[in-house]
Design a protein around this motif. Structure first.
Motif, PDB file in Angstrom:
ATOM      1  N   ALA A  93      31.943  36.934  40.033  1.00  0.00           N
ATOM      2  CA  ALA A  93      33.081  36.744  39.277  1.00  0.00           C
ATOM      3  C   ALA A  93      33.887  36.065  39.686  1.00  0.00           C
ATOM      4  N   THR A  94      34.182  35.978  40.941  1.00  0.00           N
ATOM      5  CA  THR A  94      35.245  35.116  41.879  1.00  0.00           C
ATOM      6  C   THR A  94      34.940  33.631  41.322  1.00  0.00           C
ATOM      7  N   GLY A  95      33.837  33.005  41.269  1.00  0.00           N
ATOM      8  CA  GLY A  95      33.457  31.628  40.955  1.00  0.00           C
ATOM      9  C   GLY A  95      33.716  31.392  39.403  1.00  0.00           C
ATOM     10  N   ALA A  96      33.499  32.635  38.684  1.00  0.00           N
ATOM     11  CA  ALA A  96      33.614  32.179  37.207  1.00  0.00           C
ATOM     12  C   ALA A  96      34.903  32.259  36.847  1.00  0.00           C
ATOM     13  N   MET A  97      35.829  32.852  37.548  1.00  0.00           N
ATOM     14  CA  MET A  97      37.188  32.831  37.094  1.00  0.00           C
ATOM     15  C   MET A  97      38.127  31.743  37.599  1.00  0.00           C
ATOM     16  N   ALA A  98      37.535  30.560  37.825  1.00  0.00           N
ATOM     17  CA  ALA A  98      38.345  29.323  38.200  1.00  0.00           C
ATOM     18  C   ALA A  98      39.044  28.846  36.830  1.00  0.00           C
ATOM     19  N   GLY A  99      38.281  29.019  35.862  1.00  0.00           N
ATOM     20  CA  GLY A  99      38.671  28.299  34.464  1.00  0.00           C
ATOM     21  C   GLY A  99      39.606  29.361  33.640  1.00  0.00           C
ATOM     22  N   GLN A 100      39.609  30.642  34.066  1.00  0.00           N
ATOM     23  CA  GLN A 100      40.324  31.524  33.194  1.00  0.00           C
ATOM     24  C   GLN A 100      41.803  31.693  33.504  1.00  0.00           C
ATOM     25  N   ASP A 101      42.295  31.915  32.384  1.00  0.00           N
ATOM     26  CA  ASP A 101      43.862  32.163  32.464  1.00  0.00           C
ATOM     27  C   ASP A 101      44.006  33.740  32.678  1.00  0.00           C
ATOM     28  N   SER A 102      45.064  34.142  32.941  1.00  0.00           N
ATOM     29  CA  SER A 102      45.537  35.469  33.337  1.00  0.00           C
ATOM     30  C   SER A 102      44.962  36.540  32.310  1.00  0.00           C
ATOM     31  N   MET A 103      45.158  36.143  31.157  1.00  0.00           N
ATOM     32  CA  MET A 103      44.841  37.156  30.063  1.00  0.00           C
ATOM     33  C   MET A 103      43.076  37.328  29.939  1.00  0.00           C
ATOM     34  N   GLN A 104      42.364  36.222  30.218  1.00  0.00           N
ATOM     35  CA  GLN A 104      40.890  36.407  30.221  1.00  0.00           C
ATOM     36  C   GLN A 104      40.661  37.056  31.496  1.00  0.00           C
ATOM     37  N   GLN A 105      41.172  36.692  32.570  1.00  0.00           N
ATOM     38  CA  GLN A 105      41.034  37.566  33.921  1.00  0.00           C
ATOM     39  C   GLN A 105      41.261  39.002  33.818  1.00  0.00           C
ATOM     40  N   ASP A 106      42.107  39.386  33.049  1.00  0.00           N
ATOM     41  CA  ASP A 106      42.529  40.921  32.686  1.00  0.00           C
ATOM     42  C   ASP A 106      41.297  41.483  31.939  1.00  0.00           C
TER      43      ASP A 106
END
Length: 126
Positions: free
Chosen positions: A22-35
């Motif tokens: 998931a670390t690599g997939a989070m590059a394009g996510q905003d904080s709401m998407q990460q949560d």
């Protein structure tokens, strides 16, 4: 007792692998998407626990899993891209959003398969 230790080890390994992928997939996510992604991963963990359980414990865990997914879906519906994003940023946001939705749909399908396999099918003969 050995079975619960093995299940715990498998669960721990699964969580570790998810966090690394998931670390690599989070590059394009905003904080709401990460949560939301963290919540979806927690619901995935609950599904794995349900798969390892039997009987009433499995039913309880499956109910908890579906409640978690229900809350995640509500949050997903309420999410909107930030105002002022460029077209490419918005496209990336929607791509990440779609990944999250796909993950939730996969979990729902797994949950459905578990319910169907544990429910006897009565055949009506004519």
């Amino acid at each position: 007792m050995k079975k619960s230790i093995i299940n715990t080890l498998i669960t721990t390994a699964f969580i570790a692998s998810l966090s690394l992928s998931a670390t690599g997939a989070m590059a394009g996510q905003d904080s709401m998407q990460q949560d939301l992604m963290r919540k979806v991963q927690a619901s995935q963990q609950k599904l794995k626990q349900a798969q390892a359980a039997n009987g009433t414990e499995q039913q309880k865990l499956m109910g908890e899993h579906m409640q978690m997914l229900h809350e995640d879906m509500k949050a997903c519906r309420e999410m909107k891209p930030k105002v002022g994003m460029t077209e490419s940023e918005r496209d990336a946001w929607y791509a990440e959003h779609q990944k999250i939705m796909d993950d939730m749909m996969s979990q729902m399908m797994e949950d459905h398969k578990m319910k169907m396999s544990s429910t006897p099918c009565d055949v009506v003969k004519k």
